[in-house]
Design a protein around this motif. Structure first.
Motif, short mmCIF file in Angstrom:
data_model
loop_
_atom_site.label_atom_id
_atom_site.label_comp_id
_atom_site.label_asym_id
_atom_site.label_seq_id
_atom_site.Cartn_x
_atom_site.Cartn_y
_atom_site.Cartn_z
N LEU A 54 0.87 -1.17 0.00
CA LEU A 54 0.00 0.00 0.00
C LEU A 54 0.91 1.22 0.00
O LEU A 54 1.72 1.39 0.91
CB LEU A 54 -0.89 0.03 1.25
CG LEU A 54 -1.54 -1.28 1.70
CD1 LEU A 54 -2.36 -1.05 2.96
CD2 LEU A 54 -2.39 -1.86 0.58
N LEU A 140 -1.67 -0.90 -4.28
CA LEU A 140 -2.76 0.05 -4.06
C LEU A 140 -2.18 1.41 -3.72
O LEU A 140 -1.14 1.51 -3.05
CB LEU A 140 -3.66 -0.39 -2.89
CG LEU A 140 -4.52 -1.65 -3.03
CD1 LEU A 140 -5.31 -1.87 -1.74
CD2 LEU A 140 -5.45 -1.55 -4.21
N VAL A 142 -3.02 4.72 -1.47
CA VAL A 142 -3.89 5.03 -0.33
C VAL A 142 -3.77 6.49 0.06
O VAL A 142 -2.70 7.10 -0.08
CB VAL A 142 -3.57 4.13 0.89
CG1 VAL A 142 -3.98 2.69 0.60
CG2 VAL A 142 -2.09 4.19 1.25
N VAL A 170 -7.60 3.19 -2.54
CA VAL A 170 -8.46 3.11 -1.36
C VAL A 170 -8.23 4.40 -0.58
O VAL A 170 -7.08 4.72 -0.24
CB VAL A 170 -8.15 1.89 -0.48
CG1 VAL A 170 -8.98 1.94 0.79
CG2 VAL A 170 -8.44 0.60 -1.24
N ILE A 202 -9.41 -2.37 1.89
CA ILE A 202 -8.06 -2.75 1.46
C ILE A 202 -8.01 -4.23 1.12
O ILE A 202 -7.49 -4.63 0.07
CB ILE A 202 -7.04 -2.40 2.57
CG1 ILE A 202 -6.89 -0.88 2.69
CG2 ILE A 202 -5.68 -3.05 2.27
CD1 ILE A 202 -6.11 -0.45 3.92
#
Length: 315
Positions: A54, A140, A142, A170, A202
């Motif tokens: 992340l 991802l 974030v 996210v 997540i």
């Protein structure tokens, strides 16, 4: 009536260059300096090749909410050891810029939850030209924030990097990009401050390959409309056909006309020099020479003052 001819919106844009090209250039530069071409997976001591990263793009700021994100990652870490949260920059390269208070709070929280250095990684700083490598290796993007006045007006440029990298997102809901993520299916937007909802979002985006594919398709579609060449269109149109406020239009139009007249001789001199074979680069170099530059500054000030006086008399 809506003042759109005088005021328009040009947001920050993202590069037209594919991220793959930028990453390859950064990779080659690292290899040339004798460094590893990889920066996260299999390169950072706390991140394995198989881990899911992340990425928190950019620095940590007090009006953001990394603490809820750290809490969510700690909860995920109870049942899986492959989720790694990487903060790209917590120590500004300029020593005169002190970290914000949220940095110390975030470190302390990660320590207290037992995830500092294992599941939550605080990196000092990433050179701007290398950010494409980090984006390319992440799973991802974030970004979390508090419910705050800043949220209403924020346009978080780190989110543009996620779009550039086609990196599923996210984030917290409630700002421009939170709405965009929700409405265009770019990932998941959850209520601010809700660690459980954040952990669930997540996990879903990491484990649901179909959701990832839909998010990347949406990211590609949105990113194409947010490159600099697109977002500056209102500015380009205004420069091509400017509109002035009604109470100033006569004066401004007259000012521009008089100023244009004042520089006719300069333009003629440059065109003549170019026709005689003088290179444009040499002309520009001459203009940068100290005495010439000083003379041009005086000439410009005089021309502007004269044009302004004439325009005022005429209006």
């Amino acid at each position: 009536a809506d003042l759109r001819t005088l005021i328009d919106v040009v947001p920050f844009g993202l590069p037209s260059e594919p991220i793959e090209d930028a990453a390859e250039r950064a990779r080659a530069a690292r290899i040339e300096r004798g460094r590893s071409p990889r920066v996260l997976k299999g390169a950072h001591p706390a991140i394995r090749h198989t881990d899911r990263v992340l990425l928190w793009g950019g620095s940590l700021l007090d009006w953001q909410d990394p603490e809820t994100l750290i809490t969510a990652v700690a909860r995920l870490a109870r049942t899986r050891d492959d989720v790694k949260l990487f903060f790209m920059g917590v120590k500004h390269p300029n020593p005169q810029v002190s970290p914000m208070a949220v940095v110390a709070r975030s470190r302390a929280l990660a320590e207290s939850l037992g995830v500092a250095g294992t599941h939550v990684i605080f990196n000092d700083w990433v050179p701007y030209e290398e950010r494409a490598l980090y984006l390319s290796e992440a799973d991802l993007g974030v970004s979390t924030h508090h419910t705050h006045l800043e949220t209403r007006y924020a346009f978080r440029t780190r989110m543009l990097d996620y779009l550039w990298a086609r990196l599923p997102i996210v984030c917290s809901a409630g700002d421009y990009f939170g709405d965009l993520v929700r409405d265009r299916g770019l990932g998941r937007a959850v209520p601010p401050g809700d660690a459980d909802a954040l952990a669930a979002a997540i996990a879903e985006m990491l484990d649901d390959s179909a959701a990832q594919q839909r998010a990347r398709a949406g990211l590609a579609s949105v990113a194409d409309t947010m490159t600099w060449s697109h977002v500056v269109e209102p500015l380009r149109q205004w420069c091509a056909d400017p509109t002035f406020a009604a109470d100033r239009e006569r004066e401004v139009v007259a000012f521009r006309a008089h100023l244009n007249e004042s520089f006719k001789a300069s333009r003629w001199l440059k065109r003549t020099a170019l026709r005689l074979g003088v290179k444009e680069g040499d002309v520009e170099a001459l203009k940068r020479w100290g005495p010439v530059r000083a003379g041009m500054s005086v000439r410009n000030a005089v021309a502007i003052g004269r044009a302004r006086r004439k325009a005022r008399r005429q209006s």
